[in-house]
Design a protein around this motif. Structure first.
Motif, mmCIF file in Angstrom:
data_model
loop_
_atom_site.group_PDB
_atom_site.id
_atom_site.type_symbol
_atom_site.label_atom_id
_atom_site.label_comp_id
_atom_site.label_asym_id
_atom_site.label_seq_id
_atom_site.Cartn_x
_atom_site.Cartn_y
_atom_site.Cartn_z
ATOM 1 N N THR A 262 0.830 -1.209 0.000
ATOM 2 C CA THR A 262 0.000 0.000 0.000
ATOM 3 C C THR A 262 0.863 1.258 0.000
ATOM 4 O OG1 THR A 262 -1.750 -1.175 1.198
ATOM 5 C CG2 THR A 262 -1.817 1.228 1.229
ATOM 6 N N ALA A 263 1.931 1.191 0.852
ATOM 7 C CA ALA A 263 2.833 2.345 0.890
ATOM 8 C C ALA A 263 3.510 2.564 -0.463
ATOM 9 C CB ALA A 263 3.885 2.158 1.977
ATOM 10 N N MET A 264 3.910 1.406 -1.057
ATOM 11 C CA MET A 264 4.525 1.518 -2.383
ATOM 12 C C MET A 264 3.531 2.077 -3.401
ATOM 13 S SD MET A 264 6.777 -1.982 -2.590
ATOM 14 C CE MET A 264 7.123 -1.696 -4.311
ATOM 15 N N ARG A 265 2.263 1.607 -3.272
ATOM 16 C CA ARG A 265 1.256 2.111 -4.188
ATOM 17 C C ARG A 265 1.040 3.609 -3.981
ATOM 18 N NH1 ARG A 265 -4.761 -0.116 -3.679
ATOM 19 N NH2 ARG A 265 -4.575 1.132 -1.783
ATOM 20 N N ARG A 266 1.002 4.016 -2.702
ATOM 21 C CA ARG A 266 0.830 5.444 -2.437
ATOM 22 C C ARG A 266 2.019 6.250 -2.938
ATOM 23 N NH1 ARG A 266 -1.467 4.984 3.794
ATOM 24 N NH2 ARG A 266 -3.577 4.239 3.229
ATOM 25 N N GLN A 267 3.217 5.680 -2.700
ATOM 26 C CA GLN A 267 4.420 6.358 -3.189
ATOM 27 C C GLN A 267 4.411 6.449 -4.716
ATOM 28 O OE1 GLN A 267 7.698 4.194 -1.557
ATOM 29 N NE2 GLN A 267 7.379 4.957 0.544
ATOM 30 N N LEU A 268 3.964 5.312 -5.325
ATOM 31 C CA LEU A 268 3.907 5.307 -6.784
ATOM 32 C C LEU A 268 2.887 6.322 -7.285
ATOM 33 C CD1 LEU A 268 4.824 4.060 -9.435
ATOM 34 C CD2 LEU A 268 3.065 2.303 -9.170
ATOM 35 N N LEU A 269 1.732 6.386 -6.603
ATOM 36 C CA LEU A 269 0.719 7.358 -6.988
ATOM 37 C C LEU A 269 1.230 8.784 -6.784
ATOM 38 C CD1 LEU A 269 -2.547 5.737 -5.549
ATOM 39 C CD2 LEU A 269 -1.917 5.982 -7.955
ATOM 40 N N ALA A 270 1.916 8.995 -5.632
ATOM 41 C CA ALA A 270 2.461 10.323 -5.373
ATOM 42 C C ALA A 270 3.519 10.691 -6.410
ATOM 43 C CB ALA A 270 3.051 10.393 -3.969
ATOM 44 N N ALA A 271 4.379 9.688 -6.716
ATOM 45 C CA ALA A 271 5.411 9.944 -7.725
ATOM 46 C C ALA A 271 4.784 10.212 -9.094
ATOM 47 C CB ALA A 271 6.374 8.768 -7.794
ATOM 48 N N SER A 272 3.749 9.411 -9.413
ATOM 49 C CA SER A 272 3.069 9.607 -10.696
ATOM 50 C C SER A 272 2.420 10.981 -10.756
ATOM 51 C CB SER A 272 2.010 8.516 -10.899
ATOM 52 O OG SER A 272 2.604 7.238 -10.904
ATOM 53 N N LEU A 273 1.787 11.347 -9.626
ATOM 54 C CA LEU A 273 1.165 12.667 -9.586
ATOM 55 C C LEU A 273 2.205 13.771 -9.741
ATOM 56 C CD1 LEU A 273 -1.381 14.344 -9.180
ATOM 57 C CD2 LEU A 273 -0.989 14.217 -6.713
ATOM 58 N N ALA A 274 3.346 13.582 -9.028
ATOM 59 C CA ALA A 274 4.410 14.581 -9.132
ATOM 60 C C ALA A 274 4.934 14.671 -10.561
ATOM 61 C CB ALA A 274 5.547 14.240 -8.165
ATOM 62 N N ILE A 275 5.106 13.481 -11.184
ATOM 63 C CA ILE A 275 5.584 13.469 -12.571
ATOM 64 C C ILE A 275 4.587 14.157 -13.484
ATOM 65 C CG2 ILE A 275 6.105 11.973 -14.531
ATOM 66 C CD1 ILE A 275 7.307 9.982 -12.518
ATOM 67 N N MET A 276 3.270 13.857 -13.227
ATOM 68 C CA MET A 276 2.248 14.499 -14.042
ATOM 69 C C MET A 276 2.266 16.014 -13.866
ATOM 70 S SD MET A 276 -0.981 11.895 -13.637
ATOM 71 C CE MET A 276 -2.044 13.001 -14.551
ATOM 72 N N VAL A 277 2.451 16.450 -12.605
ATOM 73 C CA VAL A 277 2.512 17.891 -12.346
ATOM 74 C C VAL A 277 3.705 18.507 -13.076
ATOM 75 C CG1 VAL A 277 2.903 19.636 -10.566
ATOM 76 C CG2 VAL A 277 1.277 17.785 -10.154
ATOM 77 N N VAL A 278 4.860 17.793 -12.971
ATOM 78 C CA VAL A 278 6.056 18.291 -13.643
ATOM 79 C C VAL A 278 5.849 18.331 -15.154
ATOM 80 C CG1 VAL A 278 8.480 17.799 -14.139
ATOM 81 C CG2 VAL A 278 7.632 17.603 -11.812
ATOM 82 N N LEU A 279 5.229 17.242 -15.682
ATOM 83 C CA LEU A 279 4.996 17.195 -17.116
ATOM 84 C C LEU A 279 4.039 18.294 -17.559
ATOM 85 C CD1 LEU A 279 4.704 13.344 -17.759
ATOM 86 C CD2 LEU A 279 6.578 14.858 -18.406
ATOM 87 N N VAL A 280 2.965 18.474 -16.760
ATOM 88 C CA VAL A 280 2.002 19.517 -17.111
ATOM 89 C C VAL A 280 2.666 20.894 -17.032
ATOM 90 C CG1 VAL A 280 -0.108 20.675 -16.392
ATOM 91 C CG2 VAL A 280 -0.030 18.194 -16.468
ATOM 92 N N ALA A 281 3.422 21.102 -15.911
ATOM 93 C CA ALA A 281 4.094 22.389 -15.762
ATOM 94 C C ALA A 281 5.136 22.591 -16.864
ATOM 95 C CB ALA A 281 4.749 22.487 -14.386
ATOM 96 N N GLY A 282 5.933 21.517 -17.106
ATOM 97 C CA GLY A 282 6.928 21.618 -18.174
ATOM 98 C C GLY A 282 6.291 21.809 -19.535
ATOM 99 N N GLY A 283 5.194 21.046 -19.754
ATOM 100 C CA GLY A 283 4.478 21.209 -21.020
ATOM 101 C C GLY A 283 3.927 22.609 -21.171
ATOM 102 N N GLY A 284 3.402 23.154 -20.036
ATOM 103 C CA GLY A 284 2.888 24.523 -20.086
ATOM 104 C C GLY A 284 3.984 25.524 -20.403
#
Length: 505
Positions: free
Chosen positions: A148-170
């Motif tokens: 579960t922790a790994m899943r949460r970490q993965l979700l958090a990392a994915s969210l962070a990556i998405m934020v970075v990608l969205v911000a970088g894309g912007g």
């Protein structure tokens, strides 16, 4: 004496013939059962979260959970009465699947939630018993917590990556839009013939390449504008055409300029000083002619400038612009000669000739090398008018056609009837005095000259001399005075009409 609590099983024993042999009784102490479930399933070095117990299918405990759990009589049986039954075990024993389970079912598994925490339960039947089951209760997080922790970490990392990608894309999108806007802006500026330099740096290599190409094109256009009238280039660009040999007859106003005694002044200067002084002088003249007065500079002839108006762009008041250019250039040239930057160099006093007439205007030369210029008698006459200044001591001479088209805005005086060299017809020449009302300080000299002029035309040379003698500070008056005195000594022929024949250019 301490009572011994045990769990016993009795079985009648018979022989092969079925004869009664006796009763077999087997007893198992409850503390032995308690020890059986006190095993450790957790990882070494960690607190074991497993709760192991034995119960029956009615959810009754067979083993104690703690040493201080009491035994109570229930009918003919003794039952475990825990001092404090953990809620998770209570929930597990109350599970409906426990009672609904089949006897032949080897195990029963499930999960439940208590106090906001998930638990896993497993009940496994003990064979050859009275429906006893071994139960295990453990927090779900013990086995799945890391996942579960790994899943949460993965979700958090994915969210962070998405934020970075969205911000970088912007940011990239903003950069692309900014780069596109820069390209569009520079293209619009070029289309408007604004060739000023602009930065070419960009985060995108392709954009930098495009901007660099535009800057090279603007550099070429700036260089071309120094050789070719920019209005001509603009018209060719708008018409999407290339220059071809040929011209058209157009009415234009023409101005010739020349520096008085330039040859003598140039002999006194070192070549570098002469080039610097002439360059600064021409810079001032060109700025006024092109930027202030909208003239088309045809060519430089040493220190002389040939300019015309009304081509390639049509101008309704081109004679007025030509007069204004002559006055402004004369004023600016004198200011330059008085300025500290002139460093004691000889004064550059400029003479001007203005004429308006039809001339052939267009591209002349060879097919692969041509000039945009004006040709014809109108050009020659403007040049002759500039040269006549030397004979009258004036700085700006204009033809009658310039006078007629600009007299509402400028003050002139009629100087003479002249037959210029190379032309048989007589022309009237006028001195441009200034903008309307600006030459009042010369009113007396002008009025005296006009009176003397009329006397001169009437062959009253003595009367003209009497008037002109009072205006010795006015160069044209001095010229006419000498002519009148000459005619007093040698009168002109009877058919003389006041025309002066210019013997030189």
């Amino acid at each position: 004496a301490q009572r011994r609590v045990e769990v016993s099983v009795q079985q009648v024993m018979t022989d092969a013939a079925g004869q009664f042999l006796g009763v077999l009784r087997l007893g198992l102490l409850t503390r032995q059962l308690d020890r059986a479930v006190q095993i450790t399933l957790g990882r070494a070095g960690e607190k074991d979260p497993h709760r192991i117990f034995i119960c029956d299918r009615q959810g009754r405990l067979i083993t104690r959970l703690a040493p201080n759990d009491r035994l109570e009589e229930s009918g003919e049986d003794l039952r475990i009465a825990p001092a404090s039954l953990p809620p998770e075990i209570t929930s597990a024993l109350a599970d409906a699947k426990l009672r609904a389970g089949r006897e032949n079912a080897p195990s029963i598994s499930g999960q439940f939630q208590h106090g906001g925490e998930d638990f896993l339960t497993t009940f496994r039947a003990l064979p050859e018993t009275q429906d006893w089951l071994v139960g295990i209760v453990v927090p779900r997080a013990y086995y799945l917590g890391q996942l579960t922790a790994m899943r949460r970490q993965l979700l958090a990392a994915s969210l962070a990556i998405m934020v970075v990608l969205v911000a970088g894309g912007g940011l990239i999108l903003r950069g692309v839009k900014r780069a596109q806007a820069q390209i569009a802006r520079e293209s619009v500026k070029m289309n408007a013939f604004d060739f000023s330099a602009a930065p070419t740096a960009s985060a995108f290599r392709d954009v930098s390449a495009v901007l660099l190409s535009l800057e090279k094109a603007k550099t070429a256009m700036r260089a071309m504008g120094k050789y070719v009238p920019i209005d001509l280039v603009r018209r060719l660009y708008q018409e999407k055409s290339e220059p071809v040999l040929g011209g058209e007859l157009m009415e234009i106003s023409i101005m010739f300029t020349d520096i008085e005694n330039f040859t003598a002044a140039s002999e006194k200067l070192a070549p570098d000083d002469l080039a610097a002084a002439l360059g600064r002088y021409l810079e001032v003249m060109v700025r006024i002619i092109q930027q202030e007065c909208g003239g088309t500079i045809d060519k430089f002839i040493g220190d002389a400038i040939m300019t015309f108006w009304n081509a390639p762009e049509l101008l309704a008041d081109h004679s007025r612009k030509a007069c204004r250019a002559a006055l402004r250039c004369r004023e600016a040239g004198r200011a330059l000669s008085r300025s500290p930057e002139w460093r004691g160099l000889p004064d550059f006093e400029t003479r001007f000739g203005l004429h308006r007439d039809h001339a052939l205007v267009g591209h002349f030369g060879a097919p692969d090398r041509m000039n945009y210029t004006a040709m014809g008698d109108a050009v020659n006459l403007a040049s002759r008018l500039e040269g006549l200044n030397k004979q009258y001591g004036t700085t700006i001479l204009a033809s009658e056609r310039i006078f007629e088209n600009a007299r509402a805005h400028f003050d002139f005086r009629l100087l003479d009837f002249v037959a210029v060299k190379g032309k048989s017809e007589t022309i009237k020449i006028y001195e441009l005095l200034g903008a309307k009302g600006e030459a009042r300080w010369r009113t007396e000299a002008v009025e005296s000259y006009e009176q003397a002029w009329h006397a001169y035309l009437a062959r009253d040379f003595a009367g003209a001399v009497a008037i002109l003698q009072r205006q010795e500070s006015d160069p044209p008056s001095v010229v006419l005075l000498e002519r009148c005195r000459a005619f007093q000594n040698a009168p002109p022929p009877a058919d003389w009409q006041g025309v002066y024949v210019a013997a030189s250019k």
